[in-house]
Design a protein around this motif. Structure first.
Motif, short mmCIF file in Angstrom:
data_model
loop_
_atom_site.label_atom_id
_atom_site.label_comp_id
_atom_site.label_asym_id
_atom_site.label_seq_id
_atom_site.Cartn_x
_atom_site.Cartn_y
_atom_site.Cartn_z
N PRO A 65 0.70 -1.12 -0.08
CA PRO A 65 0.00 -0.12 0.00
C PRO A 65 0.81 1.36 -0.04
O PRO A 65 0.51 2.16 -0.55
CB PRO A 65 -0.81 -0.07 1.21
N GLN A 66 1.99 1.24 1.01
CA GLN A 66 2.72 2.26 0.73
C GLN A 66 3.29 2.99 -0.43
O GLN A 66 3.14 3.84 -1.00
CB GLN A 66 4.06 2.06 1.65
N ALA A 67 3.94 2.02 -1.31
CA ALA A 67 4.60 2.22 -2.71
C ALA A 67 3.14 2.71 -3.49
O ALA A 67 3.46 3.75 -4.41
CB ALA A 67 5.08 0.94 -3.24
N VAL A 68 2.07 2.02 -3.45
CA VAL A 68 1.01 2.69 -4.11
C VAL A 68 0.78 3.94 -3.78
O VAL A 68 0.64 4.79 -4.84
CB VAL A 68 -0.08 1.53 -4.07
N GLU A 69 0.73 4.36 -2.38
CA GLU A 69 0.40 5.53 -2.17
C GLU A 69 1.38 6.80 -2.75
O GLU A 69 0.89 7.60 -3.38
CB GLU A 69 0.49 5.54 -0.72
N ASP A 70 2.53 6.24 -2.69
CA ASP A 70 3.67 7.14 -3.10
C ASP A 70 3.60 7.43 -4.59
O ASP A 70 3.89 8.47 -5.03
CB ASP A 70 5.26 6.61 -3.00
N TYR A 71 3.19 6.28 -5.30
CA TYR A 71 2.91 6.70 -6.83
C TYR A 71 1.96 7.62 -7.08
O TYR A 71 2.22 8.45 -7.73
CB TYR A 71 2.89 5.15 -7.47
N ARG A 72 0.90 7.21 -6.35
CA ARG A 72 -0.17 8.13 -6.67
C ARG A 72 -0.03 9.66 -6.12
O ARG A 72 -0.30 10.49 -6.80
CB ARG A 72 -1.32 7.69 -5.86
N GLY A 73 1.09 9.71 -5.27
CA GLY A 73 1.40 10.98 -4.74
C GLY A 73 2.47 11.74 -5.81
O GLY A 73 2.95 12.62 -5.71
N GLY A 74 2.79 11.08 -6.86
CA GLY A 74 3.60 11.55 -7.86
C GLY A 74 4.95 10.95 -7.88
O GLY A 74 5.96 11.45 -8.67
N LYS A 75 5.28 10.35 -7.21
CA LYS A 75 6.74 9.57 -6.94
C LYS A 75 6.75 8.33 -7.94
O LYS A 75 6.45 7.31 -7.86
CB LYS A 75 6.99 9.05 -5.60
N GLU A 76 7.35 8.63 -9.54
CA GLU A 76 7.63 7.88 -10.40
C GLU A 76 8.35 6.66 -9.95
O GLU A 76 7.99 5.54 -10.37
CB GLU A 76 8.01 8.41 -11.55
N LYS A 77 9.06 6.91 -9.21
CA LYS A 77 10.23 5.77 -8.56
C LYS A 77 9.60 4.84 -7.91
O LYS A 77 9.75 3.54 -8.37
CB LYS A 77 11.27 6.29 -7.75
N ALA A 78 8.47 4.97 -7.37
CA ALA A 78 7.78 3.94 -6.82
C ALA A 78 7.26 2.73 -7.55
O ALA A 78 7.14 1.89 -7.28
CB ALA A 78 6.63 4.53 -5.96
N LEU A 79 6.92 3.28 -8.78
CA LEU A 79 6.42 2.27 -9.68
C LEU A 79 7.40 1.24 -10.22
O LEU A 79 7.17 -0.08 -10.13
CB LEU A 79 5.98 3.07 -11.16
N GLY A 80 8.68 1.64 -10.08
CA GLY A 80 9.63 0.54 -10.40
C GLY A 80 9.77 -0.40 -9.16
O GLY A 80 9.79 -1.64 -9.70
N ALA A 81 9.56 -0.16 -8.01
CA ALA A 81 9.58 -1.10 -7.09
C ALA A 81 8.32 -2.17 -7.24
O ALA A 81 8.79 -3.35 -6.98
CB ALA A 81 9.50 -0.33 -5.84
N LEU A 82 7.16 -1.52 -7.66
CA LEU A 82 6.14 -2.39 -7.88
C LEU A 82 6.28 -3.43 -9.31
O LEU A 82 6.15 -4.55 -9.06
CB LEU A 82 5.06 -1.65 -8.16
N VAL A 83 6.99 -2.76 -10.13
CA VAL A 83 7.20 -3.68 -11.28
C VAL A 83 8.38 -4.87 -11.04
O VAL A 83 8.30 -5.92 -11.22
CB VAL A 83 8.06 -2.78 -12.33
N GLY A 84 9.21 -4.63 -10.22
CA GLY A 84 10.55 -5.54 -9.46
C GLY A 84 9.65 -6.45 -8.74
O GLY A 84 9.99 -7.72 -8.96
N GLN A 85 8.80 -6.09 -7.99
CA GLN A 85 7.89 -7.11 -7.03
C GLN A 85 7.10 -8.00 -8.09
O GLN A 85 6.94 -9.17 -7.70
CB GLN A 85 7.18 -6.26 -6.19
N THR A 86 6.58 -7.69 -9.06
CA THR A 86 5.87 -8.29 -10.10
C THR A 86 6.52 -9.36 -10.69
O THR A 86 6.43 -10.42 -10.83
CB THR A 86 5.13 -7.44 -11.00
N MET A 87 7.81 -8.66 -11.20
CA MET A 87 8.61 -9.59 -11.93
C MET A 87 9.21 -10.65 -11.25
O MET A 87 9.25 -11.97 -11.53
CB MET A 87 10.06 -8.92 -12.51
#
Lengths: 476, 532
Positions: free
Chosen positions: A434-456
């Motif tokens: 949830p934290q990373a999702v929040e960060d991304y929604r808050g405009g932190k593009e970087k947070a998406l990277g972490a989510l992609v990594g988790q998915t991979m």
């Protein structure tokens, strides 16, 4: 101020020719074989046996001579070199002294940024000797005649080289020419290419050559470079100490990085050369020379030009790939299959060179089939596997020559393009972070990277990264 | 009549007509060997059991029609410098004592294919170096015409065996006269073919550029038939020439009716057995009939020349030139090649190895010192010397040039003459023990035969009578390269005017023997009169 010295080097290079049979009999030249299994009365020097010249040897020698800009001797003869040694079953070697096959040639070398010509004095055909095996326990020696009669050419240069770099450049040039001609595989380690170094030093600017020594037993380019450096220093030290260099043959011990005298000029054997009466002269006419010339394959310089033009490959890459005939062959075969020369070239330039270096291998030792590289290119191009999987698969190809199609299938490495499965994973990743999702929604593009990594990670690397990215954005 | 008195072709005929079995033919030879060997000693080894086995096998092949040639079933002796698979081949040297080759010489293989039965290997000068068969490690061979005399050499064993009727024919080899000179001393016929005609594969080399294998028999017909069997192009010998297609620059062109015809050299030697020399131009080199030639030998040869003249030949004397340079050129070239050819006998791979030695070089030295005889060592040293750096040009190269000039002299002569007639040796057979003490004198005995080898020419030696000591005199007929047919034709014509003479000991022996088979009228035609 200390004196400046110039090193003067000439080479005698022996090359084992890639004929299927020996030079004077029909025994196999294959390397390896149990002792004395590739032998017959001729190559073991049995009484009454007679040599018959293998025409292919003459043709390879002519091809090398022509490629090295030599004059071909029209009436060429064999001579006997007489000396007693058990590896030499007749106690004479059939060689050429008076009328060698080729003379007065040259090759162009590039050492550093300098281009120069190294002249070739002459080139002759001869037979190789057998191998002595010493049994220390038994205090006996055994002879294996499998190599006896394997065809050699000896290429004798003029003393035109001035440094180890030039020597290596000359040897690499010769090797390249000969490999391209298919006349030999030129493997120094296996002894199919051997070089003896004739070296002298003189004060810079001096007109006369100094006294030279001949260095034998040089099994690699590195050993040659070290031996040249060692001998140069040894001779300079002698001269500086006011002593004379003795003309002699020295044996290089690469482990000790030291050479020792084998025999001096005074001990030099009288080989009592005379024309070999069991063979007739080889008469070479214009027609034969033209036939050989017309059959000459594309040599490296021409190939390099063509790669640049035809495949739009950068000069540097083309040089590396054509630097080994074997690598160029793989390149052309793979490119022809998959129709993607630039992709093939990338695999060779990046991954192949890295793996060669990691495993301390020469390009000649590449053992995978070009088909497998072509298939890998096709798999990545089609998106069947992603780049990181491809690298992993390539390593397998390089080391074990696996079929990438089969390997990917068996190990389930295909990129997962199933949206449903991906969405399931994504839902879980979003819920768990949830934290990373929040960060991304808050405009932190970087947070998406972490989510992609988790998915991979969750998909064991098989997901299509582009698709993961896109889906994630949509879902968040 | 005796089986052993028959010629090879006669015996072959009777075998094919089932009048004589192969086993009987071989047994007759083996029995004769048993009778005369203790005196003559022609053989280094006799393979009695093997020969009888082969005889039975050949008989089967003749019976089922697989072998039909003129030599089918006829026994033969082979000089011991030709390799015979699984049969010792010693070159009459200690260094090859008990040596059994792994393959058979091409010339011998061709004979075997033609149905010949090898009965043994004949004695020779060690490695064919010598003119008396006295340098053999296995003891001397004696001349059947007079046991106190040498049979000549180096093919002395082969020639003595034929003269003593131990075999109908034999193979010899000729490097400087080694077929022609002993044939002359033993009263038999021997041919040294043009260089390149008979394969040298399996002939243990002495002087590779001069060596040729050739037939030795009682008459010219045999020699032609044997030569036809052994001569063939052999890809295993690079110096072998395919005479089916080879056209010699001079002798290969024939003028007829103003037109020039091209004739390949060919292998049809029996086709030259024609009793006619009308118009044959014979050159007599004056240099060969002057000082140094025994008067009786000269007389016998000139008598034969007169006979040929009577039969229509045109005889003329001429100057050959360079005769005195042949011997030095020959001994330089032959010894040089021999010094290298014989270096393979080193105790490492086969043959004799010294008992005790310390290290490699000592082993080489002792093996070769003990394994080779004096004459062989002399020639190895001579050959090594002339090839040494600093001497090569002065000796070896000069000898090669001399060889080329001698060839030119012959070329000039053959522009004028079809054949050249010469003695085969300056004297008849010398007594045993008289030659080796003075090797230079022995070398001079080769004067009439050596040039023929240097020039690669064919030569035949045929008997032309005996001297006052009762020893045979041989005459040499020399042809241009590939002109075997002319020398065969001349020799055949001369032979027709003569009767074959046997050594007295053989005559006496067969008088004591019971006739083996009845004599048929039709055979008389091919028998020479006077043969008992």
């Amino acid at each position: 101020m200390a004196k400046q010295y110039e090193t003067v080097i000439g080479l005698e290079v022996h090359v084992e020719l890639a004929t299927k049979t020996k030079i004077f009999c029909s025994c196999s030249t294959e390397f390896g074989g149990a002792p004395n299994t590739h032998t017959c009365p001729v190559c073991t020097g049995m009484p009454g046996s007679l040599p018959v010249l293998n025409k292919q040897v003459v043709e390879y020698a002519m091809a090398i001579g022509l490629a090295a800009n030599c004059e071909i001797t029209r009436v060429c003869k064999f001579d006997r070199k007489n000396y007693f040694y058990p590896d030499n079953p007749q106690n004479y070697q059939i060689s050429q002294l008076y009328l060698p096959i080729a003379r007065n040639g040259y090759v162009e070398i590039e050492a550093g940024s300098m281009k120069k010509r190294v002249r070739i004095h002459e080139m002759h055909m001869e037979e190789d000797a057998g191998k002595l095996v010493h049994d220390e326990w038994d205090d006996t020696s055994l002879v294996d005649y499998n190599r006896s009669g394997v065809p050699l050419v000896e290429i004798v240069s003029e003393p035109d080289m001035r440094s180890a770099d030039e020597v290596i450049a000359y040897l690499e040039k010769l090797r390249m020419i000969i490999q391209y001609l298919g006349a030999s595989d030129c493997k120094l380690q296996e002894g199919s290419m051997r070089a003896d170094v004739n070296l002298s030093v003189r004060e810079a600017g001096a007109k006369e050559f100094g006294t030279r020594t001949e260095m034998k037993n040089l099994n690699s380019f590195k050993a040659i470079a070290r031996a040249i450096e060692g001998e140069r220093e040894r001779q300079i030290e002698l001269l500086e100490a006011g002593k004379a260099v003795i003309q002699e043959t020295r044996r290089w011990d690469d482990n000790k990085e030291f050479s020792y005298a084998m025999r001096s000029k005074e001990d030099a054997q009288d080989y009592r050369y005379f024309p070999e009466p069991d063979l007739v002269p080889v008469i070479i006419d214009d027609e034969w020379i033209e036939k050989i010339r017309s059959r000459q394959p594309e040599l490296q310089t021409e190939k390099l030009m063509r790669y640049k033009k035809e495949f739009d490959i950068p000069e540097y890459d083309a040089k590396i790939i054509t630097g080994s005939k074997h690598m160029a062959d793989i390149f052309e075969a793979a490119a022809a299959i998959c129709g993607k020369p630039k992709k093939v070239s990338n695999w060779l330039m990046v991954e192949t060179l890295r793996l060669l270096k990691d495993h301390n291998m020469e390009p000649e030792e590449i053992s995978f089939a070009p088909e497998n590289l072509a298939k890998l290119v096709e798999l990545t191009e089609a998106g069947t596997i992603n780049n990181s999987v491809a690298k992993e698969v390539f390593e397998k190809i390089f080391l074990e020559n696996i079929d990438p199609g089969v390997y990917v299938e068996e190990h389930g490495l295909k990129t997962v393009n199933d949206e449903g499965a991906l969405e399931e994973v994504l839902k879980k990743v979003i819920a768990d972070n949830p934290q990373a999702v929040e960060d991304y929604r808050g405009g932190k593009e970087k947070a998406l990277g972490a989510l992609v990594g988790q998915t991979m990670k969750a998909m064991k690397g098989k997901a299509n990264p582009g698709m993961v990215n896109q889906k994630l954005r949509e879902m968040i | 009549m005796d089986i052993t008195s028959l010629t090879a072709v006669e015996l072959g005929k009777k075998i094919r007509a089932r009048e004589i079995s192969v086993v009987d033919a071989v047994t007759a030879s083996l029995d004769q060997i048993e009778r005369v060997e203790k005196d003559v000693h022609s053989f280094v080894s006799v393979d009695r059991e093997g020969a009888l086995e082969r005889a039975a096998r050949i008989q089967e092949q003749i019976d089922d029609g697989r072998i039909t040639g003129p030599l089918a079933g006829v026994p033969v002796a082979v000089k011991d410098n030709m390799c015979t698979k699984d049969m010792t081949t010693t070159c009459s040297s200690r260094i090859l004592e008990n040596f059994k080759p792994t393959f058979t010489a091409e010339a011998v293989r061709r004979l075997e294919k033609a149905g010949a039965v090898i009965i043994g290997k004949t004695n020779m000068d060690e490695f064919a170096m010598g003119s008396t068969t006295e340098t053999s490690y296995y003891g001397v061979t004696r001349n059947p015409w007079n046991l106190r005399h040498v049979p000549g050499g180096s093919s002395g064993g082969s020639c003595a065996a034929v003269a003593a009727e131990e075999c109908p024919y034999a193979l010899g080899s000729d490097t400087g006269g080694s077929i022609r000179q002993p044939s002359s001393f033993c009263g038999v016929v021997g041919i040294k073919p043009t260089y390149g005609t008979v394969s040298r594969y399996g002939l243990i080399a002495y002087g590779s550029s001069l060596d040729q294998i050739g037939p030795i028999a009682k008459d010219v017909t045999d020699c032609a038939a044997i030569l036809e069997a052994i001569a063939a192009h052999d890809p295993k010998d690079s110096t072998s020439i395919d005479r089916r297609t080879y056209v010699h620059t001079t002798s290969g062109k024939v003028r007829s009716g103003g037109k020039e015809e091209v004739c390949p050299a060919g292998y049809d030697f029996t086709g030259a057995l024609v009793d006619d020399v009308a118009g044959m131009r014979i050159g007599i080199p004056k240099d060969y009939f002057g000082k140094g030639l025994d008067a009786e030998v000269r007389e016998k040869i000139l008598e034969a020349v007169r006979t040929l003249e009577e039969r229509g030949a045109v005889v003329e004397e001429f100057d050959l030139g360079l005769v005195q340079y042949a011997i030095p050129a020959y001994y330089v070239i032959a010894s040089a090649e021999a010094s290298s050819n014989l270096s393979r006998f080193d105790g490492v791979k086969y043959g004799y190895r010294t008992e005790d030695y310390e290290g490699l070089h000592n082993m080489y030295k002792k093996t070769r010192s003990e394994g080779f005889g004096a004459e062989v060592k002399r020639r190895i040293m001579l050959g090594s010397f002339v090839l040494s750096s600093g001497y090569y040009d002065a000796y070896y190269l000069k000898a090669l040039r001399t060889k080329a000039l001698i060839k030119q002299e012959f070329d000039r002569a053959f522009e004028k003459y079809d054949i050249i007639i010469a003695p085969a040796a300056p004297t008849t057979a010398p007594e045993l023990g008289k030659s080796l003490s003075d090797p230079l004198k022995m070398y001079l005995g080769d004067i009439y035969t050596i040039s023929v080898n240097l020039a690669g020419l064919p030569g035949i030696s045929i008997p032309v009578g005996t001297d006052s000591k009762g020893l045979p005199v041989g005459m040499q007929i020399i042809g241009d390269c590939f002109e075997e047919k002319k020398i065969i034709r001349t020799a055949y014509t001369l032979e027709k005017t003569r009767t074959y003479e046997r050594p007295e000991m053989i005559n006496n022996m067969s008088k004591k023997k019971e006739p083996a088979i009845g004599r048929k009228g039709e055979d008389d035609q091919c028998m020479k009169g006077g043969r008992a």
